[in-house]
Design a protein around this motif. Structure first.
Motif, PDB file in Angstrom:
ATOM      1  N   GLN A 489       0.882  -9.703   9.611  1.00 47.13           N
ATOM      2  CA  GLN A 489       0.651 -10.887   8.798  1.00 47.13           C
ATOM      3  C   GLN A 489      -0.731 -10.829   8.153  1.00 47.13           C
ATOM      4  O   GLN A 489      -1.693 -10.351   8.746  1.00 47.13           O
ATOM      5  CB  GLN A 489       0.758 -12.153   9.647  1.00 47.13           C
ATOM      6  N   LEU A 490      -0.807 -11.343   6.950  1.00 42.34           N
ATOM      7  CA  LEU A 490      -2.090 -11.441   6.271  1.00 42.34           C
ATOM      8  C   LEU A 490      -2.773 -12.751   6.644  1.00 42.34           C
ATOM      9  O   LEU A 490      -2.109 -13.761   6.858  1.00 42.34           O
ATOM     10  CB  LEU A 490      -1.904 -11.368   4.755  1.00 42.34           C
ATOM     11  N   GLU A 491      -4.092 -12.723   6.722  1.00 40.45           N
ATOM     12  CA  GLU A 491      -4.865 -13.920   7.023  1.00 40.45           C
ATOM     13  C   GLU A 491      -5.733 -14.265   5.821  1.00 40.45           C
ATOM     14  O   GLU A 491      -6.360 -13.390   5.228  1.00 40.45           O
ATOM     15  CB  GLU A 491      -5.755 -13.694   8.254  1.00 40.45           C
ATOM     16  N   LEU A 492      -5.742 -15.531   5.482  1.00 39.71           N
ATOM     17  CA  LEU A 492      -6.513 -16.013   4.344  1.00 39.71           C
ATOM     18  C   LEU A 492      -7.771 -16.708   4.863  1.00 39.71           C
ATOM     19  O   LEU A 492      -7.686 -17.663   5.637  1.00 39.71           O
ATOM     20  CB  LEU A 492      -5.669 -16.978   3.511  1.00 39.71           C
ATOM     21  N   VAL A 493      -8.944 -16.222   4.455  1.00 38.02           N
ATOM     22  CA  VAL A 493     -10.221 -16.760   4.907  1.00 38.02           C
ATOM     23  C   VAL A 493     -10.949 -17.383   3.726  1.00 38.02           C
ATOM     24  O   VAL A 493     -11.154 -16.723   2.707  1.00 38.02           O
ATOM     25  CB  VAL A 493     -11.099 -15.649   5.531  1.00 38.02           C
ATOM     26  N   PRO A 531      -6.293   0.324   1.890  1.00 29.24           N
ATOM     27  CA  PRO A 531      -5.274   1.302   1.474  1.00 29.24           C
ATOM     28  C   PRO A 531      -4.032   1.264   2.366  1.00 29.24           C
ATOM     29  O   PRO A 531      -2.906   1.430   1.881  1.00 29.24           O
ATOM     30  CB  PRO A 531      -6.014   2.638   1.572  1.00 29.24           C
ATOM     31  N   ALA A 532      -4.231   1.046   3.672  1.00 32.72           N
ATOM     32  CA  ALA A 532      -3.078   1.013   4.581  1.00 32.72           C
ATOM     33  C   ALA A 532      -2.162  -0.165   4.256  1.00 32.72           C
ATOM     34  O   ALA A 532      -0.923  -0.026   4.243  1.00 32.72           O
ATOM     35  CB  ALA A 532      -3.568   0.928   6.021  1.00 32.72           C
ATOM     36  N   THR A 533      -2.740  -1.339   3.999  1.00 34.89           N
ATOM     37  CA  THR A 533      -1.933  -2.510   3.655  1.00 34.89           C
ATOM     38  C   THR A 533      -1.244  -2.315   2.312  1.00 34.89           C
ATOM     39  O   THR A 533      -0.074  -2.679   2.137  1.00 34.89           O
ATOM     40  CB  THR A 533      -2.815  -3.773   3.608  1.00 34.89           C
ATOM     41  N   ALA A 534      -1.948  -1.722   1.361  1.00 35.15           N
ATOM     42  CA  ALA A 534      -1.339  -1.458   0.055  1.00 35.15           C
ATOM     43  C   ALA A 534      -0.152  -0.517   0.183  1.00 35.15           C
ATOM     44  O   ALA A 534       0.897  -0.713  -0.455  1.00 35.15           O
ATOM     45  CB  ALA A 534      -2.385  -0.875  -0.893  1.00 35.15           C
ATOM     46  N   GLN A 535      -0.311   0.493   1.011  1.00 33.52           N
ATOM     47  CA  GLN A 535       0.797   1.438   1.199  1.00 33.52           C
ATOM     48  C   GLN A 535       1.983   0.760   1.868  1.00 33.52           C
ATOM     49  O   GLN A 535       3.141   0.976   1.488  1.00 33.52           O
ATOM     50  CB  GLN A 535       0.317   2.620   2.030  1.00 33.52           C
ATOM     51  N   ARG A 536       1.701  -0.094   2.867  1.00 36.24           N
ATOM     52  CA  ARG A 536       2.789  -0.780   3.568  1.00 36.24           C
ATOM     53  C   ARG A 536       3.549  -1.716   2.647  1.00 36.24           C
ATOM     54  O   ARG A 536       4.769  -1.870   2.760  1.00 36.24           O
ATOM     55  CB  ARG A 536       2.208  -1.550   4.758  1.00 36.24           C
ATOM     56  N   LEU A 537       2.814  -2.367   1.713  1.00 29.99           N
ATOM     57  CA  LEU A 537       3.449  -3.314   0.802  1.00 29.99           C
ATOM     58  C   LEU A 537       3.910  -2.673  -0.503  1.00 29.99           C
ATOM     59  O   LEU A 537       4.474  -3.354  -1.364  1.00 29.99           O
ATOM     60  CB  LEU A 537       2.468  -4.454   0.484  1.00 29.99           C
ATOM     61  N   GLY A 538       3.636  -1.384  -0.659  1.00 28.18           N
ATOM     62  CA  GLY A 538       4.059  -0.701  -1.872  1.00 28.18           C
ATOM     63  C   GLY A 538       3.311  -1.141  -3.108  1.00 28.18           C
ATOM     64  O   GLY A 538       3.889  -1.251  -4.197  1.00 28.18           O
ATOM     65  N   LEU A 539       2.016  -1.373  -2.971  1.00 29.59           N
ATOM     66  CA  LEU A 539       1.206  -1.859  -4.083  1.00 29.59           C
ATOM     67  C   LEU A 539       0.269  -0.773  -4.596  1.00 29.59           C
ATOM     68  O   LEU A 539      -0.105   0.147  -3.854  1.00 29.59           O
ATOM     69  CB  LEU A 539       0.374  -3.074  -3.644  1.00 29.59           C
ATOM     70  N   ASN A 541      -3.074  -0.223  -7.805  1.00 31.26           N
ATOM     71  CA  ASN A 541      -3.995  -0.918  -8.713  1.00 31.26           C
ATOM     72  C   ASN A 541      -3.258  -1.392  -9.960  1.00 31.26           C
ATOM     73  O   ASN A 541      -2.325  -0.749 -10.439  1.00 31.26           O
ATOM     74  CB  ASN A 541      -5.136   0.010  -9.116  1.00 31.26           C
ATOM     75  N   GLU A 542      -3.720  -2.529 -10.498  1.00 31.32           N
ATOM     76  CA  GLU A 542      -3.160  -3.174 -11.686  1.00 31.32           C
ATOM     77  C   GLU A 542      -1.887  -3.959 -11.398  1.00 31.32           C
ATOM     78  O   GLU A 542      -1.352  -4.618 -12.287  1.00 31.32           O
ATOM     79  CB  GLU A 542      -2.904  -2.172 -12.833  1.00 31.32           C
ATOM     80  N   ASP A 543      -1.355  -3.882 -10.168  1.00 29.20           N
ATOM     81  CA  ASP A 543      -0.205  -4.729  -9.828  1.00 29.20           C
ATOM     82  C   ASP A 543      -0.660  -6.184  -9.732  1.00 29.20           C
ATOM     83  O   ASP A 543      -1.773  -6.484  -9.301  1.00 29.20           O
ATOM     84  CB  ASP A 543       0.413  -4.307  -8.491  1.00 29.20           C
ATOM     85  N   VAL A 544       0.212  -7.093 -10.142  1.00 28.25           N
ATOM     86  CA  VAL A 544      -0.053  -8.524 -10.022  1.00 28.25           C
ATOM     87  C   VAL A 544       0.682  -9.037  -8.781  1.00 28.25           C
ATOM     88  O   VAL A 544       1.890  -8.818  -8.629  1.00 28.25           O
ATOM     89  CB  VAL A 544       0.419  -9.298 -11.270  1.00 28.25           C
ATOM     90  N   VAL A 545      -0.053  -9.692  -7.898  1.00 24.10           N
ATOM     91  CA  VAL A 545       0.542 -10.175  -6.653  1.00 24.10           C
ATOM     92  C   VAL A 545       0.405 -11.690  -6.574  1.00 24.10           C
ATOM     93  O   VAL A 545      -0.468 -12.290  -7.201  1.00 24.10           O
ATOM     94  CB  VAL A 545      -0.136  -9.532  -5.425  1.00 24.10           C
ATOM     95  N   GLU A 546       1.270 -12.298  -5.813  1.00 26.64           N
ATOM     96  CA  GLU A 546       1.229 -13.742  -5.582  1.00 26.64           C
ATOM     97  C   GLU A 546       1.169 -13.993  -4.083  1.00 26.64           C
ATOM     98  O   GLU A 546       1.972 -13.442  -3.320  1.00 26.64           O
ATOM     99  CB  GLU A 546       2.474 -14.413  -6.165  1.00 26.64           C
ATOM    100  N   LEU A 547       0.202 -14.803  -3.667  1.00 30.60           N
ATOM    101  CA  LEU A 547       0.054 -15.143  -2.257  1.00 30.60           C
ATOM    102  C   LEU A 547       0.785 -16.442  -1.984  1.00 30.60           C
ATOM    103  O   LEU A 547       0.580 -17.445  -2.669  1.00 30.60           O
ATOM    104  CB  LEU A 547      -1.429 -15.293  -1.894  1.00 30.60           C
ATOM    105  N   ARG A 548       1.634 -16.427  -0.983  1.00 31.68           N
ATOM    106  CA  ARG A 548       2.395 -17.627  -0.611  1.00 31.68           C
ATOM    107  C   ARG A 548       2.160 -17.924   0.853  1.00 31.68           C
ATOM    108  O   ARG A 548       2.035 -17.027   1.674  1.00 31.68           O
ATOM    109  CB  ARG A 548       3.898 -17.414  -0.852  1.00 31.68           C
ATOM    110  N   TYR A 549       2.123 -19.235   1.153  1.00 31.26           N
ATOM    111  CA  TYR A 549       1.929 -19.647   2.552  1.00 31.26           C
ATOM    112  C   TYR A 549       3.270 -20.085   3.120  1.00 31.26           C
ATOM    113  O   TYR A 549       3.956 -20.911   2.505  1.00 31.26           O
ATOM    114  CB  TYR A 549       0.929 -20.804   2.621  1.00 31.26           C
TER     115      TYR A 549
END
Length: 549
Positions: A489-493, A531-539, A541-549
């Motif tokens: 899980q990602l944590e938002l600080v 880099p590890a999280t990007a690889q796991r999520l298949g992301l 550079n230049e990708d647009v992502v949306e954070l949802r809670y």
């Protein structure tokens, strides 16, 4: 050049301001001020641009219409006459953090005249967790000062003391002085940092370990147990175990010359454990000094705001005066502050800008910029500075002192007279007779203005008694972050922005275009992931992502 001070979050930084043809043009630190020693930060440097901001509020408004100051005085006088009959039971005052001795006395005078009135305080970047941590550790709120010039080993538990916070300008000076070797006998300090996101302090660390926000309280327990405190904690494993053993050994070997500090955003338990570790290591009085709170009235800001919202919802608030801030924008969303505010019969707001809160108030009074105001405020160590103006108000603005004076029988007093008379009343001259005493005070007053420091106002060290660590409520849900369901899980600080802080400097072009210290990003709204999280999520550079809670 004139000495003054810039309050931020109630805490003052001493400044020297350069003036050309009666207009302030450049800001530097005041070498005579203990909070700056001649240095300053980006927020103070850029504040001169805020003075000349054409978007600042310029006129008094009532329900959108421009009105004179006399009309405001008439409206408030009628409202206060009705409150006087009920001892102010329907009167509420909402402010940001107040350390000004003069303003505190004015507020206390208002509460004396209206004994049933209530004073609330709220800032989005408050020090509630630090306050709660001192209550957990000592049973009373205290302020903490750090003596980095005496510290040889430092452990930061997510505290960015080199980047932000009260005293950070002075702390940078003291810390870096110990990093310079001028002689054969000089030694360099060592800095250990455990942090949840990259910071300026982490970048300067000799040894840094990343820790998830939800795990930092547990990590602090592990370190405390390794030092020798009786704290139940699971043993660390792998490279983290070696890191903990190294820092615990280094701290123990430098008793009285070490320092442990917790980030202000950390839960109360982490602050309490930092206090306990400093006590066990013999650092109190050496690298850590406790004093009475800097605030004139120390409260839990979030709880204070909740109480105000509850009273507004219950119909108990008939008149609300808001000094500074923009709570409609900054209050937690679950409080629905804007909806509650509209249930108040008379709403008054004073601020630099005609903002979201002003729109929902009956009266909006422009606030004077600190460079055009008379006031006073305490620094991180309690030292008081007189805030003196460099220029007459550019617009039809008032200081908080002048607004509060409107609620007394002397509504036209200037802020200069209010601040001057406060210090004159408290001055104890050594001369004989009223004339000699007045002369003595004027010498004191002009010296305080010239130096930028009121002498002998730093808060004295306060003896404190640490509660038994076994009595710390380790299971208190308010002292820990929620534990994530999985490690993926990602944590938002949320942290104050290094440029626009809590948003109050969002209209300052210099700060908006200032690159961030770590990433050098300016306008981009980037999601920075490993880099590890990007690889796991298949992301990529230049990708647009949306954070949802």
């Amino acid at each position: 050049f004139f000495a003054t001070a810039m309050p931020l979050g109630g805490i003052a930084t001493g400044l020297l301001v350069e003036s050309h043809m009666g207009r302030p043009t450049k800001i530097e630190g005041n070498p005579e001020h203990p909070a700056s020693l001649g240095a300053t930060d980006v927020l103070a440097q850029a504040s001169v641009l805020g003075l000349y901001d054409p978007d600042r509020s310029q006129v008094i408004r009532s329900v959108g219409e421009i009105r004179p100051w006399s009309a405001f005085l008439d409206a408030t006088r009628r409202a206060l006459e009705a409150q006087r009959e009920r001892q102010g039971s329907g009167l509420r005052l909402l402010t940001e953090t107040i350390t000004s001795p003069t303003l505190a006395e004015q507020i206390q005078g208002l509460l004396t005249d209206y004994p049933q009135a209530k004073w609330h305080q709220y800032e989005p970047v408050a020090r509630d967790n630090a306050r709660a941590g001192s209550l957990m550790a000592f049973g009373e709120p205290v302020a903490v000062q750090y003596r980095f010039d005496n510290a040889e080993v430092i452990l930061s538990l997510d505290a960015d003391f080199l980047g932000c916070g009260p005293g950070s300008v002075r702390y940078v000076r003291d810390f870096t002085r110990r990093r310079k070797l001028r002689g054969a006998s000089d030694t360099m300090n060592r800095l250990y940092v455990a942090e949840t996101t990259p910071t300026v302090t982490g970048a300067k660390a000799d040894h840094r370990v990343p820790v998830r926000a939800s795990e930092l309280a547990d990590f602090a327990r592990v370190v405390a147990a390794a030092i020798g405190l009786g704290v139940p904690a699971e043993a660390a494993s792998g490279t983290r175990a070696a890191w903990v053993d190294a820092v615990a050994t280094d701290l123990r070997e430098h008793r009285g010359r070490s320092l442990v500090l917790a980030g202000e955003q950390q839960p109360p338990l982490v602050h309490a454990l930092a206090h306990a570790m400093n006590d066990a290591l013999g650092n109190v009085g050496q690298t850590v000094v406790y004093t009475s709170p800097l605030e004139a009235h120390s409260v839990d800001h979030l709880q204070s705001l909740r109480e105000l919202v509850a009273d507004m919802d219950a119909g108990k608030v008939e008149m609300l005066v808001i000094l500074g801030g923009n709570p409609v924008y900054t209050a937690p969303a679950d409080l629905h502050f804007a909806d509650s505010l509209q249930k108040v019969g008379l709403r008054v707001h004073q601020s630099l800008y005609d903002d979201e809160t002003s729109v929902l108030c009956h009266w909006h009074v422009p606030e004077s910029h600190y460079l055009e105001s008379w006031s006073d405020a305490r620094a991180y160590d309690g030292t008081v500075s007189i805030v003196q103006p460099l220029i007459a108000p550019l617009y039809s603005s008032k200081t908080p002192h002048e607004l509060l004076a409107a609620f007394t029988d002397r509504p036209d007093r200037s802020s200069h007279d209010i601040v001057h008379d406060f210090w004159k009343k408290g001055f104890r001259g050594s001369g004989v007779g009223d004339r000699e005493t007045d002369h003595g005070f004027e010498r004191f007053w002009h010296k305080a203005l010239h130096d930028g420091v009121v002498p002998n106002t730093a808060l004295p060290a306060k003896p404190v008694a640490l509660r038994a660590v076994a009595n710390f409520d380790l299971s208190d849900p308010t002292s820990q972050y929620p534990t994530p369901d999985t490690q993926h899980q990602l944590e938002l600080v949320f942290r104050p922005d290094p440029s626009v802080f809590d948003g109050r400097f969002a209209n300052n072009g210099w700060l908006q275009e200032l690159p961030k210290a770590i990433t050098k990003l300016t306008w981009d709204n980037a999601a920075m992931i490993s880099p590890a999280t990007a690889q796991r999520l298949g992301l990529s550079n230049e990708d647009v992502v949306e954070l949802r809670y």
